[in-house]
Write an enzyme that holds these catalytic residues in place. Structure first.
Site, short mmCIF file in Angstrom:
data_model
loop_
_atom_site.label_atom_id
_atom_site.label_comp_id
_atom_site.label_asym_id
_atom_site.label_seq_id
_atom_site.Cartn_x
_atom_site.Cartn_y
_atom_site.Cartn_z
N CYS A 154 -0.34 9.43 2.04
CA CYS A 154 -0.29 7.74 0.59
C CYS A 154 -0.03 7.81 0.16
O CYS A 154 0.76 8.26 -0.83
CB CYS A 154 -1.82 8.17 1.20
SG CYS A 154 -2.69 7.04 0.25
N CYS B 151 2.36 1.52 3.95
CA CYS B 151 0.32 2.39 4.09
C CYS B 151 0.77 3.11 5.10
O CYS B 151 1.08 2.79 6.35
CB CYS B 151 0.06 1.33 3.77
SG CYS B 151 -1.80 1.34 4.12
N TYR C 262 -8.63 1.01 2.70
CA TYR C 262 -8.32 1.25 4.14
C TYR C 262 -9.04 2.58 4.35
O TYR C 262 -9.44 2.60 5.40
CB TYR C 262 -7.24 0.81 4.33
CG TYR C 262 -6.31 -0.35 4.59
CD1 TYR C 262 -7.41 -1.49 3.90
CD2 TYR C 262 -5.36 -0.81 5.02
CE1 TYR C 262 -6.74 -3.22 4.04
CE2 TYR C 262 -4.29 -2.39 4.81
CZ TYR C 262 -5.66 -3.17 4.57
OH TYR C 262 -5.15 -4.00 4.74
N ASP D 142 0.71 -2.94 1.49
CA ASP D 142 -0.05 -2.01 1.62
C ASP D 142 -1.38 -2.18 1.18
O ASP D 142 -1.25 -3.41 0.51
CB ASP D 142 0.25 -0.93 0.15
CG ASP D 142 -0.55 -0.12 0.38
OD1 ASP D 142 -0.60 0.68 1.06
OD2 ASP D 142 -1.08 0.52 -1.16
N SER D 143 -2.42 -1.82 1.48
CA SER D 143 -3.69 -2.23 0.65
C SER D 143 -3.99 -2.32 -0.60
O SER D 143 -4.74 -2.64 -0.77
CB SER D 143 -4.49 -1.07 1.50
OG SER D 143 -4.32 0.38 0.69
N1 DGL Z 1 -2.00 3.46 0.01
C1 DGL Z 1 -2.23 3.25 1.18
C2 DGL Z 1 -1.86 4.81 2.68
O1 DGL Z 1 -0.59 5.13 2.74
C3 DGL Z 1 -3.52 3.51 1.74
C4 DGL Z 1 -4.33 3.29 0.40
C5 DGL Z 1 -6.18 2.71 0.96
O2 DGL Z 1 -6.37 1.97 0.90
O3 DGL Z 1 -6.82 3.79 0.90
O4 DGL Z 1 -2.54 5.53 3.67
#
Ligand code: DGL
Length: 264
Positions: free
Chosen positions: A186, A76, A45, A13-14
């Site tokens: 998210c 993610c 991200y 994940d980010s």
């Molecule tokens: N956890 C991530 C997602 O499911 C991204 C969150 C991010 O880094 O903005 O989109």
């Protein structure tokens, strides 16, 4: 094949959000070793252009693949939206992502056909949920972009007045659309289930992309004959950011499940 079964699952994940997927995977498959990679050095991200998310995500997935994992989990939504087609071609490994399992669950769960999704700007721009959900006749999707929710989680904040006010604001279009099902699109958001459920009430079913992804990990490993029944799996946590900060905030978010972190 027996040796392959003993290899770890690579989860990426980010930042901290994918820990919700990792925890759900460990709950469902306690015998599995996991290697978690959080790209906290580049988080969030969500506000980045899709091409850049793609570049970071493929670099991190390459690193996990090089560690000899038996399967890759893109924990993610933003990265899933950006790399899915490329990643399936690029790796000779089973690959699980978060968007399709969550969209499938939402379509099954809704009674009124009015579904909502809250997500990052990158996921909204990709229209990945629109494609997955609106392919089913009779479903309408309302999307709300909630960028600051990731910032709260990355700072280890999951309650308090500022978060409540911000979440109320973000959820206004979801409430106005009168959805009966909301996808937490998210993987950071399941850590905010308390505030989201408080604001939407019991009438709205929350679908966690993390939980649904973990179920898909089980099904995928079973299908590939790669399940490891145990005894108890080992867990490694890697970060592109500061390992001691990752361990401190990670532990606050998911408890004793995470104790130490290493530099990626
Ligand atoms: N956890 C991530 C997602 O499911 C991204 C969150 C991010 O880094 O903005 O989109």
């Amino acid at each position: 094949m027996a040796n392959d079964r003993e290899k770890p699952i690579g989860i990426f994940d980010s930042g901290f959000g994918g820990l919700t997927v990792a925890r759900a995977v460990v709950d469902q498959l306690p015998g599995e070793d996991i290697i978690y990679l959080g790209d906290t050095g580049h988080a969030p991200y969500g506000p980045r252009p899709i091409a850049q998310v793609r570049q970071f995500a493929l670099a991190r997935l390459d690193e996990l693949a090089a560690l000899g994992v038996k399967a890759l989990v893109v924990a993610c939504n933003s990265a899933s939206a950006a790399v899915l087609a490329d990643a399936r071609e690029r790796y000779d490994l089973p690959l699980v992502e978060v968007i399709r399992p969550a969209a499938r669950r939402a379509v099954r769960a809704t009674r009124t056909g009015r579904v909502g999704v809250i997500c990052t700007q990158a996921t909204a721009t990709s229209r990945a949920y629109d494609d997955a959900v609106e392919a089913v006749t009779g479903i309408s999707l309302t999307t709300a972009v909630c960028p600051r929710l990731v910032d709260f989680v990355e700072a280890g904040v999951t309650s308090g007045d500022e978060l409540l006010a911000q979440a109320r604001d973000y959820l206004a279009p979801i409430r106005a659309a009168d959805v009966d099902t909301l996808v937490l699109g998210c993987t950071h958001y399941p850590l905010l289930t308390g505030v989201i459920a408080y604001l939407l009430g019991d009438e709205v079913t929350l679908v966690s992309s993390a939980e649904e992804c973990a179920k898909q990990v089980y099904a995928t490993l079973l299908g590939a004959d790669l399940l490891n029944p145990g005894p108890l799996g080992r867990r490694r946590f890697l970060t592109t950011g500061d390992p001691s900060r990752f361990a401190r905030i990670g532990q606050r978010l998911v408890g004793g499940f995470l104790t130490t972190a290493e530099a990626a």
